[in-house]
Design an enzyme around this catalytic site. Structure first.
Site, PDB file in Angstrom:
ATOM      1  N   ARG A   1       5.119   7.836  -0.028  1.00  0.00           N
ATOM      2  CA  ARG A   1       4.453   6.685   0.581  1.00  0.00           C
ATOM      3  C   ARG A   1       5.408   5.497   0.675  1.00  0.00           C
ATOM      4  NH1 ARG A   1      -0.424   7.924   2.790  1.00  0.00           N
ATOM      5  NH2 ARG A   1      -0.544   5.669   2.979  1.00  0.00           N
ATOM      6  N   VAL A   2       5.264   4.759   1.748  1.00  0.00           N
ATOM      7  CA  VAL A   2       6.054   3.537   1.869  1.00  0.00           C
ATOM      8  C   VAL A   2       5.169   2.307   1.695  1.00  0.00           C
ATOM      9  CG1 VAL A   2       7.872   4.534   3.292  1.00  0.00           C
ATOM     10  CG2 VAL A   2       5.820   3.621   4.394  1.00  0.00           C
ATOM     11  N   ASP A   3       3.896   2.535   1.401  1.00  0.00           N
ATOM     12  CA  ASP A   3       2.994   1.399   1.168  1.00  0.00           C
ATOM     13  C   ASP A   3       2.652   1.332  -0.323  1.00  0.00           C
ATOM     14  OD1 ASP A   3       1.459   3.652   0.901  1.00  0.00           O
ATOM     15  OD2 ASP A   3       0.129   3.218   2.585  1.00  0.00           O
ATOM     16  N   ASP A   4       1.699   0.496  -0.681  1.00  0.00           N
ATOM     17  CA  ASP A   4       1.378   0.336  -2.099  1.00  0.00           C
ATOM     18  C   ASP A   4       0.358   1.366  -2.549  1.00  0.00           C
ATOM     19  OD1 ASP A   4       3.138  -1.686  -2.685  1.00  0.00           O
ATOM     20  OD2 ASP A   4       1.819  -3.180  -1.767  1.00  0.00           O
TER      21      ASP A   4
END
Ligand code: 6R9
Length: 693
Positions: free
Chosen positions: A561-564
């Protein structure tokens, strides 16, 4: 070498205009695949010979057709393999994925009238599969099991469907399901689908607060649960959790009429279950009274089939909505090709139906194919780490689909648990939920699969409904850790931070161009959030939230994932959700949560916590903070580490610098990078010094 040549030959004969499909260029030319790469695992001759997609050539031919004319590709499959009461209108699909052109909208087979339960059961029975085993059930306790043929399953489904109708459940109504892996879980999903009700299955490891939140969001009249379940040596009182959730949801104005409760006799007797007369009903008292046939509610392909909540990077969980027709065609087709499904297969997916994998690849995909499915109630290492292979041998499982976290945990426990069992029935292995590291891949391939079973490392998401990037067993040489190539009809693109498509060998953000039948259509009750989360950042594309590399041969490598969002044992958990649970604790002033590498779980949850003034750090407080997360989300979201933080590193505008926290958490404090924007640089040293407290 013989095999290698065979592949190269078949690729060389591929029509040259396929070069338009740019990401496959290198593979088509066959240069790199034929090169001396040690990491390539070739499919065996014997496997490829019998495979549905026996060569790259066949894959490319079908892939090309699916991209050039999706309408024809998918309507051919939809018409030849499913029952439609009425065909769709002129358009097979319509889509708008660009916010500049108005609302985001995806429709497949609109106007087509069908029913997915009918296609799973009645259609297969009509085709002669009535006496075939549909479901094997294996209890947590070795030695207890059950099974249902397709005809028996249909009877059970119809009884429940009739019961739900008589309680007042109508087409379009939501039904919340909080059940463990009993046969009653797929039965419930199919019964809802039969009458056009929208199931919302909540994983029975979620806490009462999380359950209440989901009930409040979709406002069902009926909740279906069971008294208790055993997971490993532990008994979990599910009905108590539901009772607590219903008290909470009532405070928010959502009360339910009926709580239908299955009596799981192996765990707890009726008498010891708390009961609310007038609301609670024992499944065994009411459901078997109903007739074993039930008219199908015919629905539009675009009528909702189910809601499934998943974590986002901010705020409350998102109710991912899937509709009927496209999801049906997509899950069935992906199941068939990605596992090279044959009628004689016995298939076991270790996922729980509380997650998307259980929806698409325990219930719908396999049932639509008339497959025999193993459902296992318990923990994979109970009573010991050999249990999975014991089950494989017992049911002669041929396709085994699991998560990397299980592979890694069994790998740690030692090979003898595996080699004790024969596993000779196995022919295809599968992995999903998170990237599988090459060493786990090799252990799975060499030891579990005896080096003869291809591994389908399927990349996909709750939102995508079904597999998006996946090997097709027997078709391609595999690279351990790569999900290989896109499924038919899927056009992955890798973009840079500005949203420009990057060609060839590259790394960036993974997006998808165009729609596919299994795509989710909205977030329940919040179409705007759907548009913002998935379609705004990179205009014109669906943004997956994942990072991805493409190598010189066109193989895709998902990097996480590149998000939180943290991926713990394949479960998506929003850092914001864990933070909000922590700060709800009266002694927590502030919290920041990051993911750290974890040997078994993939990622672990690492929480920085600032406590309120006047309170002192203690083991007791640490436990009570962890308890707050367990209570509000569920045990699977419990932080692995609480790091006391007198204050958190922030920018001058007050934004927490998570990049720095991630470095501290992973003990890489010598690589903090640029810290010049910190409001108070001293905070960092203070945090580092408290790392092991
Ligand atoms: C099916 C499922 C989706 C997220 C996804 C990605 C990760 C899933 C993967 C994988 C690498 C794979 N993910 N499969 N990463 N390789 N084969 O897990 O759905 O719970 O919605 O999670 O899981 O990060 O974005 P979901």
């Amino acid at each position: 070498n013989h095999l290698r040549l065979r592949h190269v030959e078949s690729m060389a004969s591929f029509p040259s205009d396929a070069g338009k499909i740019s990401h496959l260029n290198a593979a088509i030319l066959g240069e790199a695949l034929a090169s001396e790469e040690n990491d390539l695992v070739l499919p065996s001759h014997d496997f490829s010979r019998q495979a549905l997609i026996p060569s790259p050539h066949k894959y490319l031919e079908m892939y090309k057709r699916s991209i050039e004319d999706p309408a024809e590709f998918w309507s051919d499959i939809a018409l030849s393999e499913f029952y439609w009461k009425q065909r769709w209108g002129d358009q097979v699909y319509s889509e708008n994925l660009h916010l500049n052109k108005g609302d985001i909208k995806i429709q497949w087979f609109k106007g087509g009238i069908t029913n997915i339960c009918y296609n799973c059961l009645d259609r297969n029975i009509d085709a002669g599969l009535g006496d075939k085993i549909a479901l094997y059930w294996e209890s947590n306790e070795p030695g207890f099991d059950a099974h249902l043929t397709y005809s028996q399953l249909l009877h059970r489904v119809c009884q429940l469907a009739n019961c739900l109708k008589s309680i007042g459940v109508r087409k379009g109504d939501a039904v919340v399901v909080y059940l463990p892996m009993l046969l009653e879980l797929p039965i419930t999903m199919l019964a809802c689908a039969r009458i056009g009700a929208v199931h919302s299955v909540v994983f029975a490891g979620f806490s009462s607060d999380s359950l209440a939140q989901r009930i409040v969001d979709c406002k069902p009249n009926v909740v279906i649960t069971c008294n208790a379940v055993k997971r490993g040596p532990k008994t979990i009182h599910l009905k108590d959790i539901v009772d607590a959730a219903l008290i909470e949801s009532a405070k928010d104005g959502v009360s339910i009429d009926v709580c239908l409760t299955y009596e799981n006799q192996s765990t707890l007797k009726r008498e010891s279950t708390k009961w609310q007369e007038g609301r609670d009903m024992w499944w065994q008292d009411v459901v078997p009274i109903y007739p074993t046939t039930c008219e199908v509610e015919w629905v539009d392909a675009e009528d909702p089939l189910f809601l499934l909540y998943t974590s986002g990077s901010t705020g409350r969980p998102k109710g991912v909505l899937h509709t009927t027709g496209g999801y049906m065609v997509y899950t069935a087709t992906t199941f068939k090709y990605a596992f090279d499904y044959k009628e004689s297969d016995v298939y076991w997916c270790t996922a729980d139906c509380g997650w998307i994998t259980g929806h698409s690849y325990v219930t719908y995909g396999p049932m639509l194919n008339g497959a025999t499915v193993v459902v296992y109630e318990g923990a994979p290492n109970y009573p010991d780490s050999g249990r999975s292979w014991d089950i494989v041998d017992k049911y002669k499982v041929t396709i085994f689909y699991t998560a990397p976290t299980l592979v890694r945990s069994l790998m740690c426990d030692g090979d003898e648990y595996v080699t004790r069992y024969s596993r000779k029935s196995l022919r295809v292995l599968g992995s999903a939920g998170e990237p599988i590291n090459p060493s786990a891949w090799r252990w799975f391939f060499n030891l579990v699969g005896g080096s003869r079973c291809p591994i389908s490392d399927t990349w996909w998401q709750t939102e995508t409904g079904g597999f998006m990037i996946t090997p097709l067993p027997g078709a391609w040489p595999q690279k351990p850790g790569s999900a290989t190539f896109p499924f038919f009809g899927v056009q992955p693109v890798i973009v840079d931070e500005k949203g420009n498509e990057i060609d060839g060998e590259c790394s960036g953000y993974l997006c998808v161009k165009g729609s596919w039948p299994g795509a989710f259509r909205t977030l329940y009750g919040d179409h705007e959030r759907y548009e913002t989360t998935y379609f705004r950042q990179f205009p014109g594309y669906y943004f997956t939230g994942d990072g991805c590399n493409r190598d010189k041969d066109g193989y895709y490598w998902l990097t996480g994932r590149v998000d939180d969002v943290i991926n713990v044992s394949g479960h998506r958990i929003g850092t914001a959700e864990v933070e909000s649970a922590l700060v709800s604790h009266p002694q927590c002033a502030e919290a920041a949560v990051v993911g750290v590498e974890h040997e078994v779980k993939g990622q672990g949850i690492y929480a920085f916590v600032t406590i309120v003034e006047g309170v002192s750090y203690s083991e007791q407080l640490r436990k009570s903070l962890i308890r707050a997360v367990r209570n509000q989300i569920g045990a699977f979201a419990a932080p692995d580490k609480i790091h006391w933080a007198p204050s958190l590193p922030k920018t001058r505008s007050g934004k927490i610098m998570r990049r720095i926290l991630r470095k501290i958490a992973s003990r890489q404090s010598d690589e903090l990078g640029d810290t010049s924007s910190l409001a108070e640089p001293g905070v960092v040293d203070q945090l580092i010094s408290l790392a092991d407290c």
